[in-house]
Design an enzyme around this catalytic site. Sequence first.
Site, PDB file in Angstrom:
ATOM      1  N   GLU A   1      13.758   4.583  -5.542  1.00 36.23           N
ATOM      2  CA  GLU A   1      13.209   4.165  -4.250  1.00 36.23           C
ATOM      3  C   GLU A   1      13.048   5.411  -3.392  1.00 36.23           C
ATOM      4  O   GLU A   1      13.734   6.423  -3.602  1.00 36.23           O
ATOM      5  CB  GLU A   1      14.116   3.156  -3.540  1.00 36.23           C
ATOM      6  CG  GLU A   1      14.118   1.768  -4.140  1.00 36.23           C
ATOM      7  CD  GLU A   1      12.789   1.030  -4.019  1.00 36.23           C
ATOM      8  OE1 GLU A   1      11.839   1.601  -3.434  1.00 36.23           O
ATOM      9  OE2 GLU A   1      12.702  -0.104  -4.501  1.00 36.23           O
TER      10      GLU A   1
ATOM     11  N   CYS B   1       9.704  -2.222  -6.839  1.00 39.99           N
ATOM     12  CA  CYS B   1      10.159  -1.325  -7.892  1.00 39.99           C
ATOM     13  C   CYS B   1       8.920  -0.724  -8.526  1.00 39.99           C
ATOM     14  O   CYS B   1       8.165  -1.414  -9.214  1.00 39.99           O
ATOM     15  CB  CYS B   1      10.994  -2.073  -8.936  1.00 39.99           C
ATOM     16  SG  CYS B   1      11.541  -1.015 -10.303  1.00 39.99           S
TER      17      CYS B   1
END
Length: 222
Positions: free
Chosen positions: A105, A2
């Site tokens: 992402e 992340c």
Amino acid sequence: MCGRYTLTAPGEGIADLFELPAIPEMAARYNIAPTQNTAVVRALASAGPRQLDMLRWGLIPYWANDLKIGSRMINARAETAATKPSFRNSLKKKRCLVVADGYYEWKKEGAIKQPYRIIRQGGQPFAFAGLWDLWKGPDGPVESFTILTCDAAPEIRPLHHRMPVIVEQDEYNLWLDPEMKDPAELETILQPRGGDLLEDYPVDRRVGNPRNEGPECVKRIT
């Protein structure tokens, strides 16, 4: 992994979700990046209230010699955090909830890497499992945090093989309890869960630059 996330939810919703004693005043953040300060929830005393604090993203262990180490510790693998020198003390004693309402992402599509925003269905805020530490540097103390990651849930794997650990609301007390010092008791939380409650959509590649902020970062593109 992340490496970027968002927190655009109003303070009222955050206070309600995390049972905070006061409504926090925070500006909407559309592209939170490592080394920036952002919101985490902690319970510093077992019987005390939860509090929302602004900590630096990228954990700096208390024993570190240099602030820069934090830029390499924005994430910690949940599977090994209990044994890694950088994280094991924090897993036992200094856990937090990282407040978010989405994360990004990147997926390779042809010649480009297309960013996607992953949100909770309905768009409400939620929490990543985090660890924090206090570093006493030459210019004063710095509190910092890292986001724990795990294998991705099946629904997320088309985008990335890892995902942040998502803590559900009924687990907040256990995760934040400073008296809970046995990592084995936390294993049920540190699992790939919640993928069926998430949805994703493509966004503009502007989010790849941490200098870019604003609603355009989270706008769905076609």
